[in-house]
Scaffold this motif. Sequence first.
Motif, mmCIF file in Angstrom:
data_model
loop_
_atom_site.group_PDB
_atom_site.id
_atom_site.type_symbol
_atom_site.label_atom_id
_atom_site.label_comp_id
_atom_site.label_asym_id
_atom_site.label_seq_id
_atom_site.Cartn_x
_atom_site.Cartn_y
_atom_site.Cartn_z
ATOM 1 N N ARG A 1 0.716 -1.191 0.091
ATOM 2 C CA ARG A 1 0.036 -0.061 0.100
ATOM 3 C C ARG A 1 0.807 1.272 0.108
ATOM 4 N NH1 ARG A 1 -4.927 -0.477 -1.697
ATOM 5 N NH2 ARG A 1 -5.552 1.280 -0.507
ATOM 6 N N GLU B 1 -9.817 4.839 -8.790
ATOM 7 C CA GLU B 1 -9.554 3.559 -8.418
ATOM 8 C C GLU B 1 -9.202 3.388 -7.116
ATOM 9 O OE1 GLU B 1 -6.665 -0.305 -9.285
ATOM 10 O OE2 GLU B 1 -7.124 1.099 -11.103
ATOM 11 N N VAL B 2 -8.171 4.118 -6.545
ATOM 12 C CA VAL B 2 -7.455 4.386 -5.139
ATOM 13 C C VAL B 2 -8.828 4.723 -4.299
ATOM 14 C CG1 VAL B 2 -6.196 5.419 -3.619
ATOM 15 C CG2 VAL B 2 -5.317 4.593 -5.682
ATOM 16 N N ASP C 1 -11.273 1.960 -4.012
ATOM 17 C CA ASP C 1 -10.842 0.647 -3.020
ATOM 18 C C ASP C 1 -10.798 1.255 -1.658
ATOM 19 O OD1 ASP C 1 -9.954 -0.956 -5.296
ATOM 20 O OD2 ASP C 1 -7.790 -0.369 -5.200
ATOM 21 N N ASP D 1 -14.186 0.568 -0.314
ATOM 22 C CA ASP D 1 -14.541 -0.571 0.026
ATOM 23 C C ASP D 1 -13.992 -1.393 0.940
ATOM 24 O OD1 ASP D 1 -16.474 -0.470 -2.125
ATOM 25 O OD2 ASP D 1 -14.600 -1.277 -3.928
ATOM 26 N N ALA E 1 -10.368 -1.151 1.846
ATOM 27 C CA ALA E 1 -9.078 -1.336 1.636
ATOM 28 C C ALA E 1 -8.227 -0.504 2.629
ATOM 29 C CB ALA E 1 -8.432 -0.668 0.443
#
Length: 93
Positions: free
Chosen positions: A6, A19-20, A23, A26, A28
């Motif tokens: 990470r 996208e980050v 994530d 969600d 991450a």
Amino acid sequence: MRYSTRIKPISYFKANAAEVLADLNDGAEPMILTQNGEAKAVIQDIRSYEQTQETLAMLKVLALGMEDVRAGRVTPLADVKERLKARRRETDD
């Protein structure tokens, strides 16, 4: 928790911000952003950030309470109960 996967350069974040963020949303783990090879920032989802802030606030309250106990700034429970009962009687009148 494995942070090594990470850790990303800021250029990666710039190119993949959507996208980050998805994530992170969600669940991450936080991402460490580097600039010129040095860690410069941590990015995490808002829920985790708020949870961390609440935890820090609770720890601060706990530390302040412990400091009061060590300094002798305490009131016996029976006295507190009596004051609360007296207040309740005042508001009931």
